[in-house]
Design a protein around this motif. Structure first.
Motif, PDB file in Angstrom:
ATOM      1  N   PRO A 169     -10.505 -24.773  19.523  1.00 28.68           N
ATOM      2  CA  PRO A 169      -9.981 -24.209  18.268  1.00 28.68           C
ATOM      3  C   PRO A 169     -10.198 -22.697  18.222  1.00 28.68           C
ATOM      4  CG  PRO A 169     -11.394 -26.120  17.853  1.00 28.68           C
ATOM      5  CD  PRO A 169     -11.604 -25.728  19.284  1.00 28.68           C
ATOM      6  N   ARG A 170      -9.298 -22.004  17.567  1.00 32.77           N
ATOM      7  CA  ARG A 170      -9.515 -20.583  17.278  1.00 32.77           C
ATOM      8  C   ARG A 170     -10.288 -20.528  15.962  1.00 32.77           C
ATOM      9  NH1 ARG A 170      -4.170 -20.879  18.719  1.00 32.77           N
ATOM     10  NH2 ARG A 170      -3.616 -19.939  20.724  1.00 32.77           N
ATOM     11  N   TRP A 171     -11.595 -20.624  16.060  1.00 36.64           N
ATOM     12  CA  TRP A 171     -12.413 -20.575  14.852  1.00 36.64           C
ATOM     13  C   TRP A 171     -13.435 -19.449  14.978  1.00 36.64           C
ATOM     14  CZ3 TRP A 171     -14.418 -26.302  15.306  1.00 36.64           C
ATOM     15  CH2 TRP A 171     -15.100 -26.477  16.513  1.00 36.64           C
ATOM     16  N   GLY A 262      -4.117 -14.382   7.910  1.00 38.34           N
ATOM     17  CA  GLY A 262      -3.469 -15.421   8.713  1.00 38.34           C
ATOM     18  C   GLY A 262      -4.277 -16.670   8.976  1.00 38.34           C
ATOM     19  N   ALA A 263      -5.500 -16.759   8.469  1.00 35.20           N
ATOM     20  CA  ALA A 263      -6.290 -17.980   8.664  1.00 35.20           C
ATOM     21  C   ALA A 263      -5.604 -19.140   7.958  1.00 35.20           C
ATOM     22  CB  ALA A 263      -7.701 -17.794   8.112  1.00 35.20           C
ATOM     23  N   LYS A 283      -2.850 -18.711  15.225  1.00 34.48           N
ATOM     24  CA  LYS A 283      -2.574 -17.635  16.176  1.00 34.48           C
ATOM     25  C   LYS A 283      -3.773 -16.692  16.214  1.00 34.48           C
ATOM     26  CE  LYS A 283       2.389 -17.782  15.206  1.00 34.48           C
ATOM     27  NZ  LYS A 283       3.559 -17.008  14.692  1.00 34.48           N
ATOM     28  N   PRO A 284      -3.964 -15.963  17.305  1.00 28.27           N
ATOM     29  CA  PRO A 284      -5.105 -15.045  17.383  1.00 28.27           C
ATOM     30  C   PRO A 284      -5.053 -14.011  16.269  1.00 28.27           C
ATOM     31  CG  PRO A 284      -4.121 -15.362  19.549  1.00 28.27           C
ATOM     32  CD  PRO A 284      -3.196 -16.010  18.570  1.00 28.27           C
ATOM     33  N   LEU A 293     -14.998 -10.504  12.680  1.00 32.01           N
ATOM     34  CA  LEU A 293     -15.182 -11.918  12.998  1.00 32.01           C
ATOM     35  C   LEU A 293     -16.113 -12.096  14.178  1.00 32.01           C
ATOM     36  CD1 LEU A 293     -11.444 -13.095  12.783  1.00 32.01           C
ATOM     37  CD2 LEU A 293     -13.113 -12.928  10.926  1.00 32.01           C
ATOM     38  N   ILE A 294     -16.841 -13.209  14.166  1.00 34.00           N
ATOM     39  CA  ILE A 294     -17.724 -13.580  15.276  1.00 34.00           C
ATOM     40  C   ILE A 294     -17.164 -14.848  15.925  1.00 34.00           C
ATOM     41  CG2 ILE A 294     -20.062 -14.295  15.934  1.00 34.00           C
ATOM     42  CD1 ILE A 294     -21.041 -12.885  13.360  1.00 34.00           C
ATOM     43  N   PRO A 295     -16.818 -14.816  17.219  1.00 36.37           N
ATOM     44  CA  PRO A 295     -16.299 -16.008  17.875  1.00 36.37           C
ATOM     45  C   PRO A 295     -17.342 -17.139  17.865  1.00 36.37           C
ATOM     46  CG  PRO A 295     -15.953 -14.053  19.229  1.00 36.37           C
ATOM     47  CD  PRO A 295     -16.880 -13.651  18.119  1.00 36.37           C
TER      48      PRO A 295
END
Length: 296
Positions: A169-171, A262-263, A283-284, A293-295
């Motif tokens: 996931p892109r979280w 965009g979240a 999307k990124p 943001l922190i991956p």
């Protein structure tokens, strides 16, 4: 005390199960690879001293000695026994819901284990008893991740099952702009349960449903299958924070900003009332947004 030692404990973020985990419901929790506490011991003849480094190392000053004294009491160890230098390098902010206190408790537990004062089979319970200093009664969820460094399905006093998502996931987690106070948030939820038991119990059940939905999403074969299901789970979890009254002011503004960027789903992570939030993206995020943001 004559041998060197080094270990790393990870910070954590809770995907789902915040608060309800205290009452025995399941939760999903993951380490933050970029946020750690490193403990190193260097032997020496002088009385034990502390060397603090890292972005948030100095914040450990007050916590450290209290935890160590508690450990000495639990194992009946006289402090003069210890000599040398303990080096702490931390990128975990204290009081932010990232598990800084748990990481410290786990690191010290491992050090005492290295010295022979704590058996490896005791690590979890011993570290949790140390963390009680901060939470009154630790659920152990932060301790579990700090020890394992793995994503877990965690149930208090029971299940601890590794969770490895089948897709990525892109979280991200990000700071809401306000420091949360865990004790205040926990008491607010307890107060709601005491005054309106059916309402409080229903919120817990909703969070439990969010846990199961999120776990199912992560175990789907691909992003195309799991993304919307995971977003639905996050929205369920966010609904719980709204009903607990832990999403007002700065957190609400930050969540609105993330959605504008965009979240597709956002919820607080941890105690709420401030601290950090988790956001999911189809999307990124833009390069400018990524700076905040922190991956995960």
């Amino acid at each position: 005390m004559s041998t060197s030692f080094q270990c790393t404990a990870f910070g954590k973020w809770i995907l789902m199960g915040d608060h309800s985990v205290i009452r025995g419901y399941p939760s999903l929790v993951f380490p933050i690879p970029s946020r750690t506490l490193e403990l190193k011991y260097t032997p020496g003849e002088h009385a034990l001293v502390l060397d603090l480094k890292g972005d948030h190392g100095q914040e450990m000053q007050l916590l450290f000695w209290g935890v160590l004294e508690r450990a000495f009491q639990l194992k009946n160890i006289p402090r003069p026994v210890f000599t040398g230098t303990l080096h702490v390098d931390s990128s975990l902010p204290v009081g932010a819901g990232m598990g800084a206190s748990a990481a410290l408790c786990v690191a010290l537990t491992r050090w005492l284990g290295h010295l022979g004062y704590v058996q490896e089979s005791e690590y979890f319970e011993f570290a949790r008893s140390l963390e009680d200093l901060f939470h009154g009664e630790s659920s152990g969820i932060d301790i579990s991740v700090a020890l394992s460094g793995q994503g877990l399905r965690f149930v208090r006093n029971g299940e601890r099952t590794e969770i490895t998502p089948k897709w990525k996931p892109r979280w991200y987690i990000s700071y809401s702009g306000k420091r949360g106070v865990t004790a205040d948030a926990v008491n607010k939820v307890k107060d709601l349960l005491a005054k309106q038991p059916p309402v409080g119990q229903q919120i817990d059940l909703t969070m439990a449903k969010a846990v199961e939905t999120a776990q199912n999403a992560l175990l789907m074969e691909s992003e195309s299958e799991g993304l919307q299901v995971l977003a639905d789970a996050l929205n369920l979890g966010a609904e719980c924070f709204e009903k607990w009254g832990l999403n007002e002011g700065a957190p609400a503004s930050h969540i609105a900003w993330l959605r504008e960027q965009g979240a597709i789903a956002v919820k607080p992570t941890g105690s709420g009332g401030g601290g950090y939030v988790i956001s999911l993206w189809e999307k990124p995020p833009s390069a400018e947004t990524l700076k905040n943001l922190i991956p995960c």
